[in-house]
Motif scaffolding. Sequence first.
Motif, short mmCIF file in Angstrom:
data_model
loop_
_atom_site.label_atom_id
_atom_site.label_comp_id
_atom_site.label_asym_id
_atom_site.label_seq_id
_atom_site.Cartn_x
_atom_site.Cartn_y
_atom_site.Cartn_z
N VAL A 1 118.51 66.96 78.98
CA VAL A 1 117.27 66.47 78.38
C VAL A 1 116.07 67.06 79.11
N ARG A 2 115.12 67.59 78.34
CA ARG A 2 113.84 68.03 78.90
C ARG A 2 112.79 66.96 78.62
N LEU A 3 112.08 66.57 79.67
CA LEU A 3 111.07 65.52 79.59
C LEU A 3 109.68 66.10 79.76
N PRO B 1 115.75 61.52 87.49
CA PRO B 1 117.18 61.54 87.86
C PRO B 1 118.12 61.73 86.68
N PHE B 2 117.63 61.51 85.45
CA PHE B 2 118.48 61.55 84.28
C PHE B 2 118.22 62.77 83.39
N VAL B 3 117.28 63.65 83.79
CA VAL B 3 116.93 64.78 82.95
C VAL B 3 117.20 66.09 83.67
N SER B 4 117.29 67.16 82.88
CA SER B 4 117.50 68.48 83.48
C SER B 4 116.20 69.08 83.97
N GLN B 5 115.08 68.67 83.33
CA GLN B 5 113.77 69.18 83.75
C GLN B 5 112.69 68.19 83.33
N ALA B 6 111.75 67.95 84.23
CA ALA B 6 110.56 67.15 83.93
C ALA B 6 109.34 68.03 84.12
N VAL B 7 108.49 68.07 83.11
CA VAL B 7 107.24 68.82 83.17
C VAL B 7 106.09 67.84 83.04
N GLY B 8 105.20 67.84 84.01
CA GLY B 8 104.01 67.00 83.94
C GLY B 8 102.81 67.84 83.52
#
Length: 230
Positions: free
Chosen positions: A48-50, A66-73
Amino acid sequence: MGDIESKKQEFFDQIAVSHQTDFAPLVDTAIQEFQDRRLWIRDAWTDVRLLDYACGAGAASKALTPFVSQAVGLDFSEGMVAEYNKWAAGTGFGPERAHAYQYDLLNDDEVQAVTRQKPELVSNFDVVVLGSALHHVGEPAKLLERLAKCLRPGGVCVVLDKAPDNDEDIESTSGATEKPRAFTEADMRQLHMAAGLGGNFEYQLMRTVEFTLHGRKMNVTAFIARGELL
């Protein structure tokens, strides 16, 4: 950028550090709500990408990274972006896992530039979260439409913000004089539907949070809403 938006940006740069303590009960509640409602937001969390939009110091990312493959802010405030990246570096996440960038989806020039140069920052996300920011936005319908374009088919847009009947004396954090806006279920349903995000729409109230700001006790009730890209 207009004068109002410039003043807002300057204001958020100034409070980038202090808001994490001044509004700690609200921030902590948001993090807990995102964690507790993770499977309500989305039932599968593999690859999941967030997108954490108007990310601030990263409440949604702190809950869900912790539950995603990538987080972008993404945030229009340079100070907020710095706080997000300070958190990400402190947790040991590399920039490929969690990183924030200064960017404003409502700035047409920036949208065109990023779409050409770094399209991965504004496309192919599975979950988009907009936390405690919609009431600061002058064009909420336009923002949701642009967030919808950041999602993959079937992606989910989550909005956490002020519900009606909040404490009327709560201070605005927009750097302006207007009272903070609140959104009813009907408001959010209309915004989601107009943006093409009406799939399996839900709106739920959160528990009231009590906190003290500058010596004044306040009560805030928020909502969390979700809708899937149709």
